[in-house]
Scaffold this motif. Structure first.
Motif, PDB file in Angstrom:
ATOM      1  N   ASN A 603       0.809  -1.227   0.000  1.00 15.57           N
ATOM      2  CA  ASN A 603       0.000   0.000   0.000  1.00 15.57           C
ATOM      3  C   ASN A 603       0.838   1.271   0.000  1.00 15.57           C
ATOM      4  O   ASN A 603       0.448   2.294   0.555  1.00 15.57           O
ATOM      5  CB  ASN A 603      -0.948   0.007   1.205  1.00 15.57           C
ATOM      6  CG  ASN A 603      -1.880  -1.182   1.216  1.00 15.57           C
ATOM      7  OD1 ASN A 603      -2.304  -1.650   0.155  1.00 15.57           O
ATOM      8  ND2 ASN A 603      -2.201  -1.696   2.391  1.00 15.57           N
ATOM      9  N   GLY A 604       2.042   1.197  -0.599  1.00 13.80           N
ATOM     10  CA  GLY A 604       2.842   2.399  -0.775  1.00 13.80           C
ATOM     11  C   GLY A 604       3.821   2.721   0.321  1.00 13.80           C
ATOM     12  O   GLY A 604       4.477   3.768   0.261  1.00 13.80           O
ATOM     13  N   TYR A 605       3.972   1.827   1.326  1.00 13.00           N
ATOM     14  CA  TYR A 605       4.933   2.134   2.389  1.00 13.00           C
ATOM     15  C   TYR A 605       5.447   0.867   3.051  1.00 13.00           C
ATOM     16  O   TYR A 605       4.925  -0.230   2.830  1.00 13.00           O
ATOM     17  CB  TYR A 605       4.355   3.105   3.403  1.00 13.00           C
ATOM     18  CG  TYR A 605       3.220   2.626   4.291  1.00 13.00           C
ATOM     19  CD1 TYR A 605       3.242   2.913   5.646  1.00 13.00           C
ATOM     20  CD2 TYR A 605       2.097   1.952   3.803  1.00 13.00           C
ATOM     21  CE1 TYR A 605       2.210   2.535   6.492  1.00 13.00           C
ATOM     22  CE2 TYR A 605       1.050   1.578   4.627  1.00 13.00           C
ATOM     23  CZ  TYR A 605       1.117   1.866   5.978  1.00 13.00           C
ATOM     24  OH  TYR A 605       0.084   1.495   6.812  1.00 13.00           O
ATOM     25  N   SER A 606       6.502   1.035   3.858  1.00 10.98           N
ATOM     26  CA  SER A 606       7.217  -0.090   4.466  1.00 10.98           C
ATOM     27  C   SER A 606       7.555   0.224   5.919  1.00 10.98           C
ATOM     28  O   SER A 606       7.658   1.396   6.305  1.00 10.98           O
ATOM     29  CB  SER A 606       8.528  -0.369   3.714  1.00 10.98           C
ATOM     30  OG  SER A 606       8.288  -0.827   2.409  1.00 10.98           O
ATOM     31  N   TRP A 641       8.532   5.022   9.164  1.00 11.49           N
ATOM     32  CA  TRP A 641       9.103   6.343   9.468  1.00 11.49           C
ATOM     33  C   TRP A 641       9.590   6.970   8.156  1.00 11.49           C
ATOM     34  O   TRP A 641      10.481   6.445   7.491  1.00 11.49           O
ATOM     35  CB  TRP A 641      10.254   6.209  10.462  1.00 11.49           C
ATOM     36  CG  TRP A 641       9.873   5.544  11.751  1.00 11.49           C
ATOM     37  CD1 TRP A 641       9.429   4.269  11.926  1.00 11.49           C
ATOM     38  CD2 TRP A 641       9.907   6.126  13.058  1.00 11.49           C
ATOM     39  NE1 TRP A 641       9.187   4.014  13.250  1.00 11.49           N
ATOM     40  CE2 TRP A 641       9.469   5.135  13.978  1.00 11.49           C
ATOM     41  CE3 TRP A 641      10.271   7.375  13.547  1.00 11.49           C
ATOM     42  CZ2 TRP A 641       9.386   5.364  15.341  1.00 11.49           C
ATOM     43  CZ3 TRP A 641      10.192   7.598  14.916  1.00 11.49           C
ATOM     44  CH2 TRP A 641       9.758   6.609  15.801  1.00 11.49           C
ATOM     45  N   LEU A 642       9.009   8.103   7.805  1.00 12.76           N
ATOM     46  CA  LEU A 642       9.203   8.706   6.482  1.00 12.76           C
ATOM     47  C   LEU A 642      10.662   8.987   6.152  1.00 12.76           C
ATOM     48  O   LEU A 642      11.152   8.623   5.079  1.00 12.76           O
ATOM     49  CB  LEU A 642       8.395  10.002   6.389  1.00 12.76           C
ATOM     50  CG  LEU A 642       8.542  10.794   5.088  1.00 12.76           C
ATOM     51  CD1 LEU A 642       7.947  10.031   3.914  1.00 12.76           C
ATOM     52  CD2 LEU A 642       7.868  12.171   5.229  1.00 12.76           C
ATOM     53  N   ARG A 663       8.622   4.380  -5.565  1.00 12.25           N
ATOM     54  CA  ARG A 663       8.483   4.193  -4.117  1.00 12.25           C
ATOM     55  C   ARG A 663       8.570   5.532  -3.375  1.00 12.25           C
ATOM     56  O   ARG A 663       7.835   5.771  -2.406  1.00 12.25           O
ATOM     57  CB  ARG A 663       9.568   3.251  -3.600  1.00 12.25           C
ATOM     58  CG  ARG A 663       9.403   1.803  -4.012  1.00 12.25           C
ATOM     59  CD  ARG A 663       8.395   1.058  -3.142  1.00 12.25           C
ATOM     60  NE  ARG A 663       8.412  -0.353  -3.406  1.00 12.25           N
ATOM     61  CZ  ARG A 663       9.098  -1.254  -2.708  1.00 12.25           C
ATOM     62  NH1 ARG A 663       9.846  -0.883  -1.703  1.00 12.25           N
ATOM     63  NH2 ARG A 663       9.035  -2.534  -3.018  1.00 12.25           N
ATOM     64  N   ILE A 664       9.478   6.392  -3.800  1.00  8.38           N
ATOM     65  CA  ILE A 664       9.624   7.709  -3.161  1.00  8.38           C
ATOM     66  C   ILE A 664       8.323   8.494  -3.265  1.00  8.38           C
ATOM     67  O   ILE A 664       7.818   9.048  -2.278  1.00  8.38           O
ATOM     68  CB  ILE A 664      10.788   8.490  -3.796  1.00  8.38           C
ATOM     69  CG1 ILE A 664      12.131   7.841  -3.425  1.00  8.38           C
ATOM     70  CG2 ILE A 664      10.770   9.956  -3.347  1.00  8.38           C
ATOM     71  CD1 ILE A 664      13.305   8.369  -4.225  1.00  8.38           C
ATOM     72  N   LYS A 665       7.760   8.557  -4.458  1.00  4.18           N
ATOM     73  CA  LYS A 665       6.536   9.335  -4.662  1.00  4.18           C
ATOM     74  C   LYS A 665       5.369   8.753  -3.878  1.00  4.18           C
ATOM     75  O   LYS A 665       4.581   9.484  -3.266  1.00  4.18           O
ATOM     76  CB  LYS A 665       6.204   9.389  -6.150  1.00  4.18           C
ATOM     77  CG  LYS A 665       7.177  10.230  -6.970  1.00  4.18           C
ATOM     78  CD  LYS A 665       6.829  10.206  -8.449  1.00  4.18           C
ATOM     79  CE  LYS A 665       7.783  11.068  -9.254  1.00  4.18           C
ATOM     80  NZ  LYS A 665       7.493  11.020 -10.710  1.00  4.18           N
ATOM     81  N   LYS A 666       5.251   7.414  -3.877  1.00  3.13           N
ATOM     82  CA  LYS A 666       4.143   6.795  -3.154  1.00  3.13           C
ATOM     83  C   LYS A 666       4.281   6.983  -1.650  1.00  3.13           C
ATOM     84  O   LYS A 666       3.294   7.238  -0.952  1.00  3.13           O
ATOM     85  CB  LYS A 666       4.056   5.310  -3.502  1.00  3.13           C
ATOM     86  CG  LYS A 666       3.477   5.043  -4.887  1.00  3.13           C
ATOM     87  CD  LYS A 666       3.147   3.568  -5.078  1.00  3.13           C
ATOM     88  CE  LYS A 666       2.418   3.336  -6.395  1.00  3.13           C
ATOM     89  NZ  LYS A 666       2.011   1.919  -6.582  1.00  3.13           N
ATOM     90  N   ARG A 667       5.510   6.877  -1.147  1.00  2.92           N
ATOM     91  CA  ARG A 667       5.687   7.028   0.303  1.00  2.92           C
ATOM     92  C   ARG A 667       5.367   8.442   0.755  1.00  2.92           C
ATOM     93  O   ARG A 667       4.760   8.657   1.823  1.00  2.92           O
ATOM     94  CB  ARG A 667       7.109   6.643   0.711  1.00  2.92           C
ATOM     95  CG  ARG A 667       7.350   6.756   2.222  1.00  2.92           C
ATOM     96  CD  ARG A 667       6.402   5.848   2.990  1.00  2.92           C
ATOM     97  NE  ARG A 667       6.560   5.992   4.440  1.00  2.92           N
ATOM     98  CZ  ARG A 667       5.972   6.920   5.176  1.00  2.92           C
ATOM     99  NH1 ARG A 667       5.181   7.823   4.604  1.00  2.92           N
ATOM    100  NH2 ARG A 667       6.149   6.969   6.485  1.00  2.92           N
TER     101      ARG A 667
END
Length: 735
Positions: A603-606, A641-642, A663-667
């Motif tokens: 869902n765009g993050y880890s 954590w961003l 990944r950068i844009k989605k996060r």
């Protein structure tokens, strides 16, 4: 004040005039300059100057006033604010016209407009728990919204007041609130009360925390709460807004938990607390026992006093002879629904635009959050102070402030905060962990603060031409060598994680952490650039030891050799820093890309740290201190954590990882879109949003995520000139 002159000049409207201060025998010159920023934002700059007095103290109020009664008022954390003093996570407020038009008032950062939001201090002695309200509060009424009575008189306004100190050491009045009738007390987790003379016996039958909520009608202000207690359990004290009992309802005494009590004798308890945002609602005082099990027990209390002190208010800003003082605010208008989401987003976007920042919506949000967490240190110290968030205020955590200041271009603030760090250096050369206004801090230890102090000096010198304090640098370097590699083998041994994961320590030191080795390796390269006696052979040895954490069989960089199933972005941070500071790698592309591919993602993050197979840790396999644990996806049990995540992705981009830019844009988008009411920078995002209580109120509006702006520059996805400080701080310095 009314202007006597008005003129238009270069797209500005300038109002000007004089004020004769008869009692002080001085003329005060006032200019008010309005300038259109864009179709939504107008800046308002107020300039004061006087030439007759050697020193004049002043406070300044500026308001927005509707011509007719608004549909409603709003503040950043309350889209239906009923008025009074506003002290929230982000200082913005306004009103709604015709249910369709939001008008807002915003302020420039505290280090420029000279305000602080500090209302408290750390405990002053061993055994005290929780923050105490300070007795001289600057800018207690930084934001006020007209209250119910004022609205009935058609006195409608939203107002900033800059430069007013509220002195509660010498109150103009005090008020003792009578103890409410015991029949009005409400239960908390199955607690109930019986009165025996002047003693209240609180029976406790709940688990963990159980007691009673006592109803008071308290107005915004400063309170002293006193009572005596006896119990075989520790006690917890809270102030709740309304009858709510959740964390989001706590309005005061946030950290007064597990306060020691005694069964054998009475213990005196005294708390001071400043509360705001009461909005004419009842305030419930929770007194409860904590640390309970299934068995019942009792808590005795007596001599309960709740006392309000009304401040003596006076000015503390300085207007020196012949010098100009400037305050800057912004007024915005936005056609939107009066939802919490829209008002919060507008408050950040329009502040960033008012400050001439250029970027995406997400970039504007992290920039604006940082600006609102830059304050002055105290009434007598106007040096800038950067706090991580309201939750951590008033303390400046030096390691956190490093990433914040490195994310923007602000020569003056960067140099002043560096000097504040330098002043904490002890005789060993170590840099302090924390700077605590209104209270001393003796916490100086072997975490990454001293490493980053060396980085900080070098970056300031490269960007701004700041002179390097070689005596301080030499001492810091010697501390690093003595602390982390006294035998000179290039292997870093430390008591702490040299990164943000500070929920575990190693009293006997450890060499098992990838991030520690990488941070040490980067620091050795910085030290060489600073002129310290470091050979290239030694640097290569430290680099190789960092690379040795890559496990070919597992296919990722092992975070901790004692917990080889633990995988983190933290271990990739030194690789990013090497690209940022030196534009070259330490790790191979295989190491970086394979590690990124093994980190859980959805869902765009880890998560920042997780179990490589199961995502979440258990009590049995956690890599934290014994007393530390969180629910699935919360905080360090796979919270996201961003800053660390973006830095890891940028390291991947530099190595050609094909998913990096996506990944950068989605996060970035997830940061402001995951929670429908929280479009702002967070301390962390929960990786499992189905967990009850996973959205901590304390994580709202966070500062150090502004560093992603610099990371985006390293990635080639952003230009330095998009930061309004770049031209002033870097280009003007000839760098």
């Amino acid at each position: 004040w009314k202007a006597t002159q008005v003129k238009k000049e270069n797209g500005k409207i300038i109002l000007s005039g004089q004020v004769y201060l008869k009692r002080l025998e001085t003329d005060l010159s006032v200019n008010v300059i309005y300038e259109i920023v864009n179709k939504n934002v107008v800046s308002k700059q107020i300039e004061l100057q006087q030439n007759n007095l050697s020193l004049l103290f002043y406070s300044l109020g500026t308001s927005i006033v509707p011509e007719c009664s608004p549909s409603s008022y709003w503040s950043f954390d309350d889209n239906m604010n009923m008025g009074g003093t506003v002290h929230e996570t982000y200082p913005a407020a306004g009103y709604i016209l015709n249910d369709t038009l939001a008008i807002g008032l915003l302020t420039d950062a505290g280090n420029r407009n000279l305000w602080t939001r500090n209302i408290r201090r750390r405990p002053s002695k061993q055994g005290e728990i929780g923050f105490r309200a300070i007795r001289e509060i600057c800018d207690a009424n930084l934001i006020r919204i007209s209250n119910k009575d004022e609205r009935l008189r058609q006195n409608n306004f939203v107002k900033y007041t800059f430069g007013e100190v509220s002195d509660f050491n010498h109150p103009v009045d005090t008020c003792l609130y009578p103890i409410p009738n015991v029949t009005t007390w409400k239960t908390y987790h199955n607690g109930y009360v019986k009165k025996h003379g002047n003693i209240y016996k609180i029976e406790k039958r709940g688990k963990e925390v159980s007691g009673v909520r006592i109803p008071y009608y308290l107005t915004d202000g400063f309170y002293t709460i006193r009572f005596k207690h006896r119990s075989n359990n520790p006690i917890t004290i809270r102030l709740f807004k309304g009858e709510g009992i959740e964390n989001k309802d706590i309005i005061g005494l946030h950290y007064q938990s597990d306060i020691p009590s005694l069964q054998s004798e009475w213990v005196e308890q005294e708390e001071t607390v400043f509360i705001a945002n009461t909005e004419d609602k009842p305030i419930y005082l929770l007194i409860a026992a904590s640390g309970l099990n299934d068995s019942s027990s009792s808590l005795l209390i007596k001599d309960l006093e709740v006392i309000r002190s009304d401040a003596h208010n006076y000015a503390y800003h300085r207007l020196e002879q012949g010098k100009k003082s400037v305050k800057k605010v912004f007024i915005f208008v936005n056609s939107s629904q009066a939802t919490l989401h829209d008002l919060r987003l507008a408050s950040q976007i329009y502040l960033a635009e008012g400050l001439n920042f250029v970027g995406t919506t997400e970039e504007k949000c992290v920039y604006a959050c940082y600006q609102m967490l830059m304050w002055i240190t105290s009434r007598y110290n106007f040096a800038p102070l950067n706090v991580p968030s309201i939750n951590y205020a008033p303390d400046m955590y030096n390691r956190d402030s490093f990433w914040s200041l490195m994310g923007v271009y602000d020569k003056e603030a960067s140099e002043e905060i560096f000097n504040a760090w330098a002043s904490t250096q002890d005789e060993r050369g170590a840099i302090g962990t924390i700077i605590t206004p209104s209270m001393g801090s003796r916490e100086v230890k072997g975490n990454e603060a001293t490493l980053e102090f060396l980085w900080y000096a070098w970056v300031n010198h490269k960007l701004y031409g700041t002179p390097i304090p070689m005596d301080k640098i030499k001492k810091a370097f010697e501390f690093c060598m003595n602390e982390y590699d006294p035998d000179g083998d290039g292997i870093c041994a430390a008591e702490f994680v040299l990164g943000q994961n500070d929920v575990v320590d190693y009293p006997d030191k450890t060499t098992d952490l990838a991030v520690n080795q990488g941070m040490f390796a980067v620091t050795m390269q910085v030290a060489k650039e600073l002129g310290m006696p470091v050979t290239q052979d030694y640097i290569e040895k430290t680099n190789q030891e960092y690379r040795n954490f890559y496990d070919n069989k597992r296919g990722y960089l092992v975070d901790n050799r004692k917990y080889p199933y633990s995988i983190t972005f933290n271990s990739l941070l030194p690789e990013f820093v090497s690209w940022w500071l030196f534009n070259r790698p330490i790790l191979t592309s295989e190491m970086v890309i394979n590690t990124l591919n093994r980190i859980p993602y959805r869902n765009g993050y880890s998560p920042i740290i997780s179990h490589v197979g199961d995502i979440y840790f258990t009590q049995e396999n956690k890599p934290f201190s014994p007393n530390m644990f969180w629910d699935n996806g919360v905080y360090y049990n796979a919270g996201s954590w961003l800053r660390e995540e973006i830095c890891g992705y940028v390291a991947g981009l530099k190595h050609g990882w094909k998913d990096a830019e996506m990944r950068i844009k989605k996060r970035l988008a997830v940061e402001i879109n995951l929670h429908p009411d929280e479009p702002f920078s967070h301390e962390f995002l929960p990786f499992d949003v189905t967990i009850p209580g996973c959205w901590w109120p304390s994580t709202r509006v966070f500062s150090w995520n502004v560093f992603v702006l610099r990371a985006l520059e390293v990635a080639g996805m952003r230009l330095p000139v998009q930061d309004p400080g770049y031209a002033k701080s870097v280009l003007s310095a000839g760098r």
